[in-house]
Design a protein around this motif. Structure first.
Motif, PDB file in Angstrom:
ATOM      1  N   LEU B  79       3.600   3.282  -3.709  1.00 33.83           N
ATOM      2  CA  LEU B  79       3.599   2.664  -5.040  1.00 33.83           C
ATOM      3  C   LEU B  79       2.832   1.343  -5.044  1.00 33.83           C
ATOM      4  N   GLY B  80       2.206   0.988  -3.914  1.00 34.97           N
ATOM      5  CA  GLY B  80       1.420  -0.247  -3.847  1.00 34.97           C
ATOM      6  C   GLY B  80       2.272  -1.504  -3.703  1.00 34.97           C
ATOM      7  N   GLU B 209      -0.374  14.534  -8.284  1.00 30.57           N
ATOM      8  CA  GLU B 209      -1.688  14.969  -7.795  1.00 30.57           C
ATOM      9  C   GLU B 209      -2.368  13.931  -6.910  1.00 30.57           C
ATOM     10  N   ARG B 210      -1.577  13.347  -6.013  1.00 27.94           N
ATOM     11  CA  ARG B 210      -2.151  12.435  -5.015  1.00 27.94           C
ATOM     12  C   ARG B 210      -2.017  13.057  -3.634  1.00 27.94           C
ATOM     13  N   LEU B 242     -11.370   6.319   2.348  1.00 31.60           N
ATOM     14  CA  LEU B 242     -11.404   4.862   2.132  1.00 31.60           C
ATOM     15  C   LEU B 242     -11.059   4.497   0.687  1.00 31.60           C
ATOM     16  N   GLN B 243     -11.559   5.299  -0.270  1.00 31.05           N
ATOM     17  CA  GLN B 243     -11.349   4.988  -1.691  1.00 31.05           C
ATOM     18  C   GLN B 243      -9.988   5.476  -2.188  1.00 31.05           C
ATOM     19  N   SER B 244      -9.239   6.162  -1.352  1.00 30.60           N
ATOM     20  CA  SER B 244      -7.986   6.758  -1.855  1.00 30.60           C
ATOM     21  C   SER B 244      -6.881   6.717  -0.801  1.00 30.60           C
ATOM     22  N   ASP B 245      -6.881   5.664   0.033  1.00 31.70           N
ATOM     23  CA  ASP B 245      -5.810   5.458   1.014  1.00 31.70           C
ATOM     24  C   ASP B 245      -4.452   5.629   0.315  1.00 31.70           C
ATOM     25  N   PHE B 248      -2.838   2.303  -0.106  1.00 28.68           N
ATOM     26  CA  PHE B 248      -3.620   1.219  -0.718  1.00 28.68           C
ATOM     27  C   PHE B 248      -3.929   0.081   0.258  1.00 28.68           C
ATOM     28  N   VAL B 250      -6.656  -0.468   2.178  1.00 26.42           N
ATOM     29  CA  VAL B 250      -8.055  -0.815   2.459  1.00 26.42           C
ATOM     30  C   VAL B 250      -8.492  -2.080   1.724  1.00 26.42           C
ATOM     31  N   ASP B 252     -12.306  -4.400   1.381  1.00 27.82           N
ATOM     32  CA  ASP B 252     -13.739  -4.413   1.722  1.00 27.82           C
ATOM     33  C   ASP B 252     -14.013  -5.075   3.061  1.00 27.82           C
TER      34      ASP B 252
END
Lengths: 279, 279
Positions: B79-80, B209-210, B242-245, B248, B250, B252
């Motif tokens: 959930l970040g 859908e993750r 990388l774009q969908s860890d 969350f 990741v 840059d």
């Protein structure tokens, strides 16, 4: 610009991850949950240690739950969430009887009894004659309505909390109204009791200086064809805990004055009419 | 006017119940939590059935947790929330190395190794030479810094997930920087792997859908006297996830280009400097 999670974009970043074909209702609920959860975190800025305390509390609240105990419902109750969800789902016109929490102690299949029968089987407590009518918003009697009632015994325990100690179906019964919509049965004048407070929820209540007591009440589940079911209690006027029910279940309209009956078979009486709204 | 809980006053009514001598920090956190929780409920207006689904989910998430599995941390991760709490607690000046999630797979007491040693003990995967320096914000080397590293093996599992199958302390080691602040060890080029997805959290991810995958990464825990500890990963540039860890994690600044080393003992190399801020 980074697409990765930051303090600023955190909720949006999480929500953007949800699939496009996710069930729309689930999507709506999850979006709102993530937004409110992240807003809460940003508001209080928990330390790493505080986050660990929260993880531990949530884990233990699940782990103490079992077939005989539901600590997450208890948590929902003491945080006012159960009553809020009930209120949202049972907005009724003025004059209709209000709902309150169902509670965990109802049992399906209680014995059907005849009008005037007693549901108190253990000989404990002060007997009370319960009377009233089931009517519609126009005051017309509803015949054939089912009135399912249950309460604790004079020691503050429901029969299912003391299997083997209390007679089966003690302080439970199902009645059916006649042509005039009236009901009549003998129970006890119920007593206030604490919700289970030996688990994580009890520990939380203690930390915020709240007691675990519920004011004395008799449960009613009233059903009739063509009408919205009523799940409610009547509360005993004058109870110490009316203003501080641990689960926020009390409503003004549900408080009943229990009357002394010096010359009757039962020392108390309580009268309450149930007013049903059509579905 | 009623003092009892209504849709309108629900959060205030719950919060007014807290005792006056409650720990001020707990009071503040609980007030905010109740306000955001009630706002969420009012926003989505859950049905009674939806409320039951939520109670069941929260209960199962606690019950599947054990000494070997923490499903509530996983929930916080997906959930970040874990990354948000980490970000709030580790705001650092520009140029300092950023944190990311600690994860559940660190083990205290990994073997101290000498510079240049290999941490890969199972002979699986493509070897990679990791090099870099531990420096301060002025670019000065930090001698005697501890660099604790760990990763999955080439099958995507940490040693503690496969006791008996992998050598003990496989892909783990603790190094200490010398006078020039540099470190150097051989590990593998890590691989992406799914977080445990056979429990309630995995079911939730599927419903929205993750996927459960984390991009490949090497964990670092860097400590030095007088400096704020760094808990971070370096990620393998070009990884599919990388774009969908799923958690969350990741950033840059933590993505590193792994370079081919055709003529060296190891087919890959990765270089990263850790920049520590003073405490």
């Amino acid at each position: 610009m980074s697409d990765y999670l930051t303090e600023e974009n955190s909720a949006d970043t999480v929500n953007a991850r949800m699939g496009k074909s996710t069930n729309p209702r689930l999507r709506r609920v999850m979006h709102s949950m993530v937004e409110h959860l992240h807003a809460f975190i940003k508001d209080v800025e928990p330390t790493q240690d505080e986050w660990e305390v929260a993880i531990d509390f949530l884990t233990r609240t699940g782990q103490i739950s079992s077939d005989r105990r539901q600590e997450y419902i208890l948590l929902s109750d003491v945080l006012g969430v159960s009553m809020l969800v009930d209120a949202i789902n049972h907005r009724r016109p003025d004059g209709a009887t209000e709902n309150t929490v169902f509670g965990p102690f109802h049992v399906d299949g209680a014995p059907r009894r005849s009008m005037g029968d007693s549901i108190s089987l253990d000989g404990k407590g002060e007997l009370c004659l319960y009377t009233g009518r089931v009517i519609d918003l126009d005051g017309q009697p509803i015949a054939g309505a089912t009135v399912d009632v249950w309460s604790d015994n004079a020691d503050g325990y429901y029969d299912v909390q003391q299997p083997g100690e209390q007679p089966e179906w003690n302080n439970r019964g199902v009645f059916t109204t006649g042509a005039d919509g009236s009901y009549r049965f003998v129970g006890i004048k119920p007593v206030s009791y604490p919700i289970p407070n030996d688990g994580p929820v009890g520990q939380m209540l203690e930390k915020v200086e709240r007691h675990p007591w519920r004011p004395a009440h008799m449960h009613f589940l009233v059903s009739a064809d063509g009408h919205e079911q009523i799940v409610t209690h009547i509360f005993v006027a004058g109870d110490t805990y009316l203003q501080s029910d641990a689960v926020f279940g009390v409503k003004d309209s549900l408080i009943v004055k229990y009357r002394r009956m010096p010359d009757a078979d039962t020392p108390w009486s309580a009268e309450f009419d149930f007013v049903m709204k059509p579905v």
